[in-house]
Write a protein that holds these residues in place. Structure first.
Motif, PDB file in Angstrom:
ATOM      1  N   SER A 188       0.819  -1.172   0.106  1.00  0.00           N
ATOM      2  CA  SER A 188      -0.123   0.078   0.071  1.00  0.00           C
ATOM      3  C   SER A 188       0.886   1.484   0.179  1.00  0.00           C
ATOM      4  O   SER A 188       0.237   2.406  -0.118  1.00  0.00           O
ATOM      5  CB  SER A 188      -0.864  -0.044   1.290  1.00  0.00           C
ATOM      6  OG  SER A 188      -0.036   0.014   2.351  1.00  0.00           O
ATOM      7  N   VAL A 194       0.482   0.909  -7.310  1.00  0.00           N
ATOM      8  CA  VAL A 194      -0.614   1.272  -6.569  1.00  0.00           C
ATOM      9  C   VAL A 194      -0.075   2.906  -6.180  1.00  0.00           C
ATOM     10  O   VAL A 194      -1.146   3.580  -6.171  1.00  0.00           O
ATOM     11  CB  VAL A 194      -0.538   0.657  -5.200  1.00  0.00           C
ATOM     12  CG1 VAL A 194      -0.964   1.324  -4.100  1.00  0.00           C
ATOM     13  CG2 VAL A 194      -0.704  -0.806  -5.308  1.00  0.00           C
ATOM     14  N   GLY A 197      -1.757   4.652  -9.044  1.00  0.00           N
ATOM     15  CA  GLY A 197      -3.192   4.581  -8.947  1.00  0.00           C
ATOM     16  C   GLY A 197      -3.733   3.664 -10.426  1.00  0.00           C
ATOM     17  O   GLY A 197      -4.825   3.692 -10.623  1.00  0.00           O
ATOM     18  N   THR A 200      -5.045  -1.750  -7.477  1.00  0.00           N
ATOM     19  CA  THR A 200      -5.421  -1.777  -6.304  1.00  0.00           C
ATOM     20  C   THR A 200      -5.409  -3.325  -5.744  1.00  0.00           C
ATOM     21  O   THR A 200      -5.596  -3.484  -4.471  1.00  0.00           O
ATOM     22  CB  THR A 200      -6.684  -1.158  -6.024  1.00  0.00           C
ATOM     23  OG1 THR A 200      -7.952  -1.822  -6.568  1.00  0.00           O
ATOM     24  CG2 THR A 200      -7.046   0.199  -6.550  1.00  0.00           C
ATOM     25  N   ARG A 201      -5.400  -4.326  -6.355  1.00  0.00           N
ATOM     26  CA  ARG A 201      -5.557  -5.742  -6.183  1.00  0.00           C
ATOM     27  C   ARG A 201      -4.519  -6.103  -5.062  1.00  0.00           C
ATOM     28  O   ARG A 201      -4.895  -6.842  -4.090  1.00  0.00           O
ATOM     29  CB  ARG A 201      -5.588  -6.413  -7.298  1.00  0.00           C
ATOM     30  CG  ARG A 201      -5.844  -8.063  -6.894  1.00  0.00           C
ATOM     31  CD  ARG A 201      -5.960  -8.935  -8.065  1.00  0.00           C
ATOM     32  NE  ARG A 201      -6.366 -10.431  -7.502  1.00  0.00           N
ATOM     33  CZ  ARG A 201      -5.667 -11.162  -7.151  1.00  0.00           C
ATOM     34  NH1 ARG A 201      -4.404 -10.935  -6.989  1.00  0.00           N
ATOM     35  NH2 ARG A 201      -6.105 -12.304  -6.787  1.00  0.00           N
ATOM     36  N   ARG A 204      -5.936  -5.136  -1.950  1.00  0.00           N
ATOM     37  CA  ARG A 204      -7.238  -5.619  -1.741  1.00  0.00           C
ATOM     38  C   ARG A 204      -7.071  -7.102  -0.849  1.00  0.00           C
ATOM     39  O   ARG A 204      -7.981  -7.353  -0.247  1.00  0.00           O
ATOM     40  CB  ARG A 204      -8.149  -5.556  -3.239  1.00  0.00           C
ATOM     41  CG  ARG A 204      -9.837  -5.737  -2.777  1.00  0.00           C
ATOM     42  CD  ARG A 204     -10.498  -5.745  -4.095  1.00  0.00           C
ATOM     43  NE  ARG A 204     -11.794  -6.098  -4.199  1.00  0.00           N
ATOM     44  CZ  ARG A 204     -12.632  -6.976  -4.105  1.00  0.00           C
ATOM     45  NH1 ARG A 204     -11.683  -8.094  -3.851  1.00  0.00           N
ATOM     46  NH2 ARG A 204     -14.013  -6.677  -3.788  1.00  0.00           N
ATOM     47  N   ASP A 216     -13.778  -1.278  -1.937  1.00  0.00           N
ATOM     48  CA  ASP A 216     -14.186  -0.989  -3.332  1.00  0.00           C
ATOM     49  C   ASP A 216     -15.014   0.553  -3.450  1.00  0.00           C
ATOM     50  O   ASP A 216     -14.723   1.157  -4.443  1.00  0.00           O
ATOM     51  CB  ASP A 216     -15.255  -1.988  -3.764  1.00  0.00           C
ATOM     52  CG  ASP A 216     -14.216  -3.563  -3.963  1.00  0.00           C
ATOM     53  OD1 ASP A 216     -13.202  -3.515  -3.932  1.00  0.00           O
ATOM     54  OD2 ASP A 216     -15.051  -4.542  -3.897  1.00  0.00           O
ATOM     55  N   MET A 219     -12.409   3.251  -3.474  1.00  0.00           N
ATOM     56  CA  MET A 219     -11.509   3.076  -4.647  1.00  0.00           C
ATOM     57  C   MET A 219     -12.444   3.815  -5.776  1.00  0.00           C
ATOM     58  O   MET A 219     -11.967   4.616  -6.497  1.00  0.00           O
ATOM     59  CB  MET A 219     -11.008   2.086  -5.184  1.00  0.00           C
ATOM     60  CG  MET A 219     -10.157   1.230  -4.096  1.00  0.00           C
ATOM     61  SD  MET A 219      -8.775   2.284  -3.798  1.00  0.00           S
ATOM     62  CE  MET A 219      -9.071   2.816  -2.033  1.00  0.00           C
ATOM     63  N   VAL A 230      -9.525   7.273  -0.287  1.00  0.00           N
ATOM     64  CA  VAL A 230      -8.467   6.382  -0.915  1.00  0.00           C
ATOM     65  C   VAL A 230      -7.401   6.359  -0.050  1.00  0.00           C
ATOM     66  O   VAL A 230      -6.665   5.425   0.123  1.00  0.00           O
ATOM     67  CB  VAL A 230      -8.124   6.828  -2.242  1.00  0.00           C
ATOM     68  CG1 VAL A 230      -6.958   6.087  -2.893  1.00  0.00           C
ATOM     69  CG2 VAL A 230      -9.506   6.392  -3.272  1.00  0.00           C
ATOM     70  N   TRP A 233      -6.720   3.969   3.041  1.00  0.00           N
ATOM     71  CA  TRP A 233      -6.322   2.607   2.609  1.00  0.00           C
ATOM     72  C   TRP A 233      -4.866   2.473   2.167  1.00  0.00           C
ATOM     73  O   TRP A 233      -4.071   1.739   2.348  1.00  0.00           O
ATOM     74  CB  TRP A 233      -7.344   2.052   1.552  1.00  0.00           C
ATOM     75  CG  TRP A 233      -8.734   1.968   1.972  1.00  0.00           C
ATOM     76  CD1 TRP A 233      -9.473   3.013   1.804  1.00  0.00           C
ATOM     77  CD2 TRP A 233      -9.455   0.978   2.814  1.00  0.00           C
ATOM     78  NE1 TRP A 233     -10.813   2.486   2.234  1.00  0.00           N
ATOM     79  CE2 TRP A 233     -10.431   1.557   3.089  1.00  0.00           C
ATOM     80  CE3 TRP A 233      -8.927  -0.220   3.258  1.00  0.00           C
ATOM     81  CZ2 TRP A 233     -11.643   0.671   3.661  1.00  0.00           C
ATOM     82  CZ3 TRP A 233      -9.761  -1.013   4.107  1.00  0.00           C
ATOM     83  CH2 TRP A 233     -11.306  -0.377   4.224  1.00  0.00           C
ATOM     84  N   LEU A 234      -4.327   3.485   1.260  1.00  0.00           N
ATOM     85  CA  LEU A 234      -3.025   3.288   0.709  1.00  0.00           C
ATOM     86  C   LEU A 234      -2.553   4.634   0.210  1.00  0.00           C
ATOM     87  O   LEU A 234      -3.145   5.644   0.383  1.00  0.00           O
ATOM     88  CB  LEU A 234      -3.406   2.450  -0.574  1.00  0.00           C
ATOM     89  CG  LEU A 234      -4.475   2.975  -1.574  1.00  0.00           C
ATOM     90  CD1 LEU A 234      -4.040   3.844  -2.576  1.00  0.00           C
ATOM     91  CD2 LEU A 234      -4.847   1.530  -2.253  1.00  0.00           C
ATOM     92  N   ARG A 236      -1.448   7.095  -2.841  1.00  0.00           N
ATOM     93  CA  ARG A 236      -1.788   7.278  -4.131  1.00  0.00           C
ATOM     94  C   ARG A 236      -1.444   8.823  -4.467  1.00  0.00           C
ATOM     95  O   ARG A 236      -1.879   9.690  -3.660  1.00  0.00           O
ATOM     96  CB  ARG A 236      -3.240   6.718  -4.546  1.00  0.00           C
ATOM     97  CG  ARG A 236      -3.517   7.073  -6.007  1.00  0.00           C
ATOM     98  CD  ARG A 236      -4.898   7.082  -6.376  1.00  0.00           C
ATOM     99  NE  ARG A 236      -5.146   5.591  -6.451  1.00  0.00           N
ATOM    100  CZ  ARG A 236      -6.352   5.061  -6.696  1.00  0.00           C
ATOM    101  NH1 ARG A 236      -7.667   6.033  -7.091  1.00  0.00           N
ATOM    102  NH2 ARG A 236      -6.714   3.886  -6.707  1.00  0.00           N
TER     103      ARG A 236
END
Length: 384
Positions: A188, A194, A197, A200-201, A204, A216, A219, A230, A233-234, A236
């Motif tokens: 992440s 990632v 952008g 995202t898998r 996830r 989801d 995103m 967004v 979570w991570l 970007r």
């Protein structure tokens, strides 16, 4: 001389004592008829010896069974080991009751079973505005003059703490939780795709299935509502604003773990990531105005036994500070760095240093000020 068949006390008075006068087969005295047997009778008698069981007949056995499970209807004949057997039976009953009590205690029906619904993520993302103009230059020079000069590169900067078992989790389970937490940080925060952008898998697949719907939605429809950012979570970058100028991200921070419930292990991560970025358009190389962008991420992750078996996690909370950014920009969908040459824009309520060790100073507002010590060329503070 007496012969077989003579009376026990000799011949009666008035009778002869010779063989002719007193013969066994001629003796017919009524007085001795019931107690004296002639030779013919004795020889004809059949000798029979009864067995022990026949001799006992209906009499009870003289010795009781040694079994402690003997029927209570047995005679009360006392034996020397009776008290010892009763003591053994009592000890056995007590041990059985104790084992049942321990089993029921370990299987307490009031303890919630593992595998319950995961909590929804709550996130706070605070942009940090620059206090001075954003310096530019080559990435190696910028890193060397920044507080990240001694940071490690990439995943090497994410180190695991000393591992010990907890009350309900083994050391192997603790190592599993820490390694999954590290994988999440790597995917992440460091994966180039990632960060850009485009995917995202990788992030996830590490989440608990109960959080996938929230992820989801974040995103596809990011929002600054504290649940669907967004950047909660991570990491970007807005692809229209900035791209990576150097793939060697500088990283430093800590991980800690704690058992918060009988079936829940919690891991807290606190890391600073420093990226070299450049404008998404107008620059043809890293030398064309690269600048540093700093992200401080404090994440709280939880693991139940199902999560550990599946090597996944529940991301419970995220507190993120990132800059330099314009406080008027919404970082929920992606970070929009202020690039080399950009001046200060909005003054936040308090200065925040994403490089400072310990827990980050949480801004009371929606924006903070990037502390002077976080600016390349300023005095370097100790790495956390």
């Amino acid at each position: 001389m007496a012969v077989p068949g003579d009376p026990p006390n000799g011949a009666p008075d008035g009778t002869g004592g010779g063989d002719d006068d007193f013969r066994s087969d001629d003796f017919r005295s009524d007085e001795y008829r019931s107690v004296v047997f002639d030779e013919h009778f004795v020889r004809a008698a059949r000798l029979q010896e009864y067995s022990a069981e026949e001799r006992m007949g209906e009499h009870a056995r003289a010795v009781r069974s040694r079994s402690i499970w003997s029927s209570g209807s047995a005679p009360r004949t006392s034996t020397p080991g009776r008290g010892a057997r009763q003591g053994m039976l009592l000890v056995l009953l007590i041990a059985t009751a104790f084992a049942v009590a321990v089993y029921l205690g370990l299987r307490n029906p009031y303890v919630p079973p593992p595998g319950g619904p995961a909590q929804a993520l709550t996130s706070t993302v605070v942009p940090l505005a620059p206090a001075d103009a954003v310096p530019g230059g080559l990435p190696p020079e910028l890193f060397a003059k920044s507080p990240a000069a001694d940071y490690r590169v990439g995943a090497a900067g994410i180190t695991l703490p000393a591992v010990r078992r907890t009350h309900h989790f083994t050391d192997v389970q603790v190592v599993t939780a820490l390694s999954v937490a590290k994988d999440y940080l790597v995917q992440s925060s460091l994966d180039p795709d990632v960060l850009a952008g485009s995917v995202t898998r990788p992030v996830r697949v590490l989440l608990d299935p109960d959080q996938l719907a929230q992820f989801d939605r974040s995103m596809t429809s990011p929002s600054g509502d504290g649940r669907h950012a967004v950047t909660g979570w991570l990491v970007r970058f807005d692809p229209a604003t900035a791209v990576m100028a150097d793939s060697r991200v500088r990283v430093s921070g800590t991980l800690a773990f704690e058992e918060v419930a009988q079936d829940v292990l919690e891991v807290t991560t606190d890391h600073t990531f420093v990226y070299a970025v450049r404008p998404a358009t107008g620059a043809t190389s890293a030398a064309d105005g690269a600048s540093l962008f700093t992200v401080r991420r404090e994440l709280r992750m939880r693991f139940d036994r199902d999560d550990l078996s599946a090597r996944r996690l529940e991301l419970v909370s995220a507190y993120v500070m990132a800059g330099p950014q314009d406080c008027s920009a919404d970082p929920a969908g992606g970070f929009r760095p202020l690039l080399a040459g950009a001046g200060p824009t909005t003054v936040g309520p308090a200065a925040s240093d994403p490089y400072a060790s310990g827990h980050p100073r949480r801004s009371a507002g929606l924006c903070g000020v990037l502390a002077p010590s976080a600016t390349p060329g300023a005095p370097v503070s100790p790495a956390p």
